[in-house]
Design an enzyme around this catalytic site. Structure first.
Site, PDB file in Angstrom:
ATOM      1  CD  GLU A  15      -7.976 -24.527  14.788  1.00  0.00           C
ATOM      2  OE1 GLU A  15      -9.010 -23.993  14.310  1.00  0.00           O
ATOM      3  OE2 GLU A  15      -7.235 -23.951  15.603  1.00  0.00           O
ATOM      4  CD  GLU A  21      -7.287 -20.034  13.244  1.00  0.00           C
ATOM      5  OE1 GLU A  21      -7.915 -19.080  13.761  1.00  0.00           O
ATOM      6  OE2 GLU A  21      -7.840 -21.075  12.834  1.00  0.00           O
TER       7      GLU A  21
END
Length: 399
Positions: A333, A226
């Site tokens: 995710e 991320e």
């Protein structure tokens, strides 16, 4: 809305003249297709590059789109944006996932204490719990760890022998059991809290790590978790440096998962991370890893989902981007609260990914791991909140 419903709507509208089907693209810079929508849908502007047929109009409508604005290449938009999805894919026959599994969190915990103490500040996956999931068909596990603990002090420094041994033992347990293990430096594009700007040092770091796993064909390298609020060209260059370092280490058979800016969010991918299509790999084994949560701000911090259709709505733009660029992706995710609305949204998301398995290789739930306790999405067997509520559904998607 589940992809099976989208497929039937698209099929029934296939013969409509000069009218885009439900959820299809209907405008944007360079768009030469239909600019009207079937009855009951209107062409809604999302940005200069995409407009989409969305529910709400009683008759076909048209939309003029700008041909002058350009998307910035230095966007740092967060996935907490409320941007709507911006494109829809061409529906393809239902396929089969290559990978389906769960994240294993723990070795990245205690990130305010370095190096920290194993068993106090951080932990490693529980092999028995991993085996339980493998026994039910899950075949991929993303193992989060800390860059600062792997190479204390500097990106170009030596490995911490004890930490790497424990990490390697966890990875080897997974792969020896026949599953894939993703090495996930869970650092958000940062080292000791500072944005990584030295691409050469980042390449060296990855070269050092990859040498430890170069002979294990079931290892997958995730460039970094991320990236966010960073220069978009830097994100591109860091990803390319990681690829170069991994391949130079002799790790030539493994897949490499690359992540994007804006928390690697699927819902903003096709407006934020468009330049990542330029990444190159001599082995042609790049997979674009995106993350997607279904709560109001996309942060994955709530048990509430926006709607029962939000799963599909937040990934259709990414689906279109992957197909238009000839790429493959994975949802690294995803999660939803333990309630019926979220369950429907999660099923819709997974059905859409599976229907479009020509570009989506699979998905991983966030997250398993031995220290989650009563975490709202916890997937650790036998009693994790997410595990007890979702396992019966999720294991039906295993390869």
């Amino acid at each position: 809305m589940k992809s099976s419903i989208l497929a039937s709507v698209a099929t029934s509208a296939a013969g409509a003249l000069a009218a885009g089907g439900a959820w299809q693209q209907c405008g944007g810079i360079g768009w030469n297709g239909d600019k009207t929508c079937i009855s009951g849908y209107s062409c809604v502007y999302s940005n200069d590059w995409y407009s989409q047929c969305l529910p709400g109009a009683a008759a076909p409508t048209t939309l003029s789109t700008s041909t002058t604005s350009k998307v910035s290449t230095t966007s740092s938009t967060s996935t907490k944006s409320s941007a709507a999805p911006t494109a829809t894919p061409t529906t393809t026959p239902a396929g089969k996932f290559k990978w389906f599994g769960a994240n294993e969190a723990g070795a990245e915990f205690g990130n305010d204490v370095f190096p920290g103490t194993w068993g106090k500040h951080f932990t490693f996956p529980d092999n028995a719990a991993v085996q339980t999931l493998i026994g039910q068909g899950y075949n991929i596990f993303r193992v989060a760890f800390s860059m600062e603990r792997a190479t204390p002090n500097t990106l170009t420094g030596a490995l911490d022998t004890a930490y790497i041994k424990n990490l390697t033992d966890s990875i080897n347990y997974i792969t020896n059991a026949g599953a894939y293990a993703i090495l996930d430096p869970h650092n958000f594009g940062r080292f000791y809290g500072n944005v990584i700007t030295d691409t050469s040092a980042f390449q060296t770091w990855w070269n050092t790590i990859a040498k430890q796993f170069a002979s294990n064909s079931k290892v997958i390298f995730d460039t970094n978790n991320e990236y966010h609020d960073m220069d978009q060209n830097l994100v591109l260059n860091l990803n390319q440096a990681a690829i170069n370092g991994i391949r130079a280490a002799g790790a030539t058979s493994q897949y490499i998962f690359v992540e994007g800016n804006s928390w690697s969010g699927a819902w903003t991918w096709n407006t934020t991370n468009t330049n990542l299509a330029a990444l190159s790999d001599p082995q042609n084994k790049i997979v674009y890893e995106m993350h997607q949560y279904l709560d109001s701000d996309g942060s994955g911090t709530s048990t509430a989902c926006v709607s029962t259709t939000i799963g599909v709505e937040r990934v259709v733009g990414a689906t279109a981007w992957l197909r238009a660029n000839g790429k493959q992706g994975i949802i690294g995710e995803f999660a939803g609260g333990a309630n019926s609305a979220c369950q429907t949204a999660v099923k819709g998301l997974l059905d859409h990914l599976k229907t479009n398995s020509d570009v989506w290789t699979g998905a991983l739930w966030w997250a398993a791991g031995p220290w989650w306790g009563d975490y709202i999405y916890g997937f650790e067997p036998p009693s994790g909140t997410g595990y007890t509520y979702y396992n019966s559904l999720l294991k039906t998607y295993t390869p």
